[in-house]
Scaffold this motif. Structure first.
Motif, PDB file in Angstrom:
ATOM      1  N   LEU A  35       0.829  -1.208   0.000  1.00 46.75           N
ATOM      2  CA  LEU A  35       0.000   0.000   0.000  1.00 46.75           C
ATOM      3  C   LEU A  35       0.859   1.253   0.000  1.00 46.75           C
ATOM      4  O   LEU A  35       0.562   2.222  -0.706  1.00 46.75           O
ATOM      5  N   TRP A  36       1.935   1.258   0.774  1.00 47.56           N
ATOM      6  CA  TRP A  36       2.838   2.417   0.800  1.00 47.56           C
ATOM      7  C   TRP A  36       3.448   2.627  -0.580  1.00 47.56           C
ATOM      8  O   TRP A  36       3.496   3.748  -1.077  1.00 47.56           O
ATOM      9  N   GLN A  39       0.983   4.158  -2.998  1.00 51.49           N
ATOM     10  CA  GLN A  39       0.589   5.537  -2.719  1.00 51.49           C
ATOM     11  C   GLN A  39       1.742   6.523  -2.805  1.00 51.49           C
ATOM     12  O   GLN A  39       1.518   7.699  -3.084  1.00 51.49           O
TER      13      GLN A  39
END
Length: 141
Positions: A35-36, A39
């Protein structure tokens, strides 16, 4: 009656619990890392690619304008043939021809660049480039 469970069953449960204690945080950490990356890192890489593509497009446009002016003339048809469908603003003065063009990136951000060619035109004519401002420069005339 013997109420105690066999030792093998107790050992298997403990091993399964330990495996869960290790596996669940590892999976959550991997998902968090993914997810990091999606994003933060992916958009940053896209922006860097956009900047490199924009720099290349500006360089290619300046080179094409230089080649078009080498014969001593620079017509509107020659300018618009450099890059279609581009928004151009052409200002012809006694000492220079200034051409402004709007470039866009994948995020639809508009960037205005100017290309200035000194008069008289010829094979040694240099094309000065400069970033004007953010916005649709071809609409301002």
């Amino acid at each position: 009656m013997n109420r105690r469970r066999p030792t093998a069953r107790r050992t298997a449960r403990r091993a399964g619990g330990a495996l869960l204690l290790i596996t669940v945080p590892a999976v959550l950490a991997a998902l968090g890392g993914l997810l990091w990356w999606l994003q933060v890192e992916l958009p940053a890489g896209r922006r860097a690619t956009d900047r490199a593509g924009l720099d290349r497009a500006v360089r290619n446009t300046a080179d094409a304008l230089h080649r078009a002016a080498a014969d001593g003339t620079l017509t509107t048809t020659e300018i618009t043939a450099v890059d279609r469908p581009a928004d151009w603003t052409i200002s012809r003065g006694p000492t220079a021809i200034r051409i402004a063009r709007t470039f866009t990136d994948t995020e639809a951000t508009y960037t205005c660049w100017s290309f200035t060619l000194a008069v008289p035109l010829g094979p040694d004519t240099a094309v000065r480039t400069g970033k004007e401002h953010d916005g649709r420069c071809a609409e301002r005339g």
